[in-house]
Design an enzyme around this catalytic site. Sequence first.
Site, short mmCIF file in Angstrom:
data_model
loop_
_atom_site.label_atom_id
_atom_site.label_comp_id
_atom_site.label_asym_id
_atom_site.label_seq_id
_atom_site.Cartn_x
_atom_site.Cartn_y
_atom_site.Cartn_z
N LYS A 154 11.63 15.69 4.60
CA LYS A 154 10.91 15.81 3.32
C LYS A 154 9.43 15.45 3.48
O LYS A 154 8.63 15.73 2.59
CB LYS A 154 11.56 14.94 2.25
CG LYS A 154 11.39 13.45 2.38
CD LYS A 154 12.11 12.71 1.26
CE LYS A 154 11.92 11.22 1.35
NZ LYS A 154 10.52 10.79 1.20
N ASP A 155 9.05 14.86 4.63
CA ASP A 155 7.65 14.54 4.89
C ASP A 155 6.96 15.58 5.76
O ASP A 155 5.79 15.43 6.12
CB ASP A 155 7.53 13.17 5.58
CG ASP A 155 7.95 12.03 4.67
OD1 ASP A 155 7.81 12.18 3.45
OD2 ASP A 155 8.42 11.00 5.19
N ARG A 170 7.54 14.65 -8.05
CA ARG A 170 8.87 15.14 -8.43
C ARG A 170 9.63 14.06 -9.19
O ARG A 170 10.18 14.31 -10.27
CB ARG A 170 9.65 15.54 -7.17
CG ARG A 170 11.12 15.86 -7.42
CD ARG A 170 11.88 16.05 -6.12
NE ARG A 170 11.89 14.83 -5.31
CZ ARG A 170 12.76 13.85 -5.42
NH1 ARG A 170 13.73 13.92 -6.33
NH2 ARG A 170 12.70 12.79 -4.63
N ARG A 171 9.67 12.86 -8.65
CA ARG A 171 10.39 11.78 -9.32
C ARG A 171 9.73 11.44 -10.66
O ARG A 171 10.41 11.13 -11.63
CB ARG A 171 10.44 10.55 -8.42
CG ARG A 171 11.35 10.72 -7.21
CD ARG A 171 11.27 9.54 -6.28
NE ARG A 171 12.12 9.73 -5.10
CZ ARG A 171 11.83 9.29 -3.89
NH1 ARG A 171 10.70 8.63 -3.68
NH2 ARG A 171 12.65 9.49 -2.88
N ARG A 224 2.66 3.33 -3.29
CA ARG A 224 2.46 3.78 -1.91
C ARG A 224 2.86 2.68 -0.94
O ARG A 224 3.08 1.55 -1.31
CB ARG A 224 0.98 4.14 -1.69
CG ARG A 224 0.51 5.43 -2.35
CD ARG A 224 1.14 6.67 -1.75
NE ARG A 224 1.15 6.65 -0.30
CZ ARG A 224 0.10 6.96 0.47
NH1 ARG A 224 -1.04 7.30 -0.08
NH2 ARG A 224 0.20 6.92 1.79
N ARG A 268 6.82 -1.30 -0.32
CA ARG A 268 7.23 -0.93 -1.67
C ARG A 268 8.19 -1.97 -2.26
O ARG A 268 8.06 -2.36 -3.42
CB ARG A 268 7.88 0.45 -1.66
CG ARG A 268 6.92 1.54 -1.23
CD ARG A 268 7.56 2.91 -1.29
NE ARG A 268 6.72 3.91 -0.61
CZ ARG A 268 6.81 5.21 -0.75
NH1 ARG A 268 7.72 5.71 -1.57
NH2 ARG A 268 6.02 6.03 -0.09
N CYS A 313 2.45 19.01 -2.04
CA CYS A 313 2.91 17.74 -2.63
C CYS A 313 2.12 17.43 -3.90
O CYS A 313 2.35 16.42 -4.54
CB CYS A 313 2.78 16.60 -1.63
SG CYS A 313 1.09 16.09 -1.31
#
Length: 321
Positions: free
Chosen positions: A81-82, A129-130, A147, A153, A240
């Site tokens: 996903k990155d 997205r989230r 971030r 996090r 993104c």
Amino acid sequence: MVKKVIIATRESRLALWQAEHVKALLEARMGWQVELLGMTTMGDQIQDRSLSKVGGKGLFVKELEVAIEEGRADMAVHSLKDVPMDLPDGFALACVLERGDPHDAFVSNNFDSLAALPLGAVVGTSSLRRLVLLKAIRPDLLVKPLRGNLDTRLRKLDEGQYDAIVLAAAGLQRLGMQARIKSIFSSQDMLPAAGQGALGIEVAASRSDLIQDLATLADMPTWLAVTAERTVSRAMGGSCSMPLAAFTTGNAAEGLLLRAAWGDPASDQLASTPLKPMVYASDTASVSNFAQAEALGDKVASALRAGGAVWTNNAGLVQGQ
């Protein structure tokens, strides 16, 4: 002779776990001698701005690709996903490994679920997205940028900067931190990102020897599924800076159900206000090769555009912000 290879990797705990996982596979199955080359990427260094404003997910892989290009490393291990949808010229995705948990996790020290959060609670996420999916469920929430690597996090959550944060479940599970997860979002509520939970190995396109050898590690059901998902993202601009989800369920041979959701690129400006509705699309197809997976992805992307979604150019968005 024993083959010696070097894996370029970011130095976060999760990235190192991923690289060590591949190292162990190569040593056990191939009998290779494997070393890790730890590196800090630009994406790791820039912590005060969202990825959509500083150049996108490619910031996490560029330095690793340079190491491959210069011959200092033979391959790089990435969370898919990155990885940008289109790799730079001269690079190839040699294989995709069996997928871990693709879902998102709700993490909080004081609340057991998103529904349990009080009105106006602060939720942290780095993902547009989230953000839009959270606001679709709970419009009252204040969604703030988050971030940093996984440990950073979690530290910010523990310091009280957020009431809850949303993370990829696979990352927490891989580091043995399942206890931090209060609940797992269903894909009906939080449609995952394209490729979420899957690992890919990138090499120089000229290294046919590695491409042939690494193919033996590939999990084809996962690779076909994420190809369909990533094709949606590529067809929509691969940015993104755009809230986009794409996720498959089902069996590739009997029929893959591909669902996708698109949001307005300006959503990062609207975290504290109601957002425009998401555009949803889905389709099902039997998939036994990459061409069929890409055809399914293109069909779903076309349905998104027919529903009002707009193709987005990441570079243009970044320059305009």
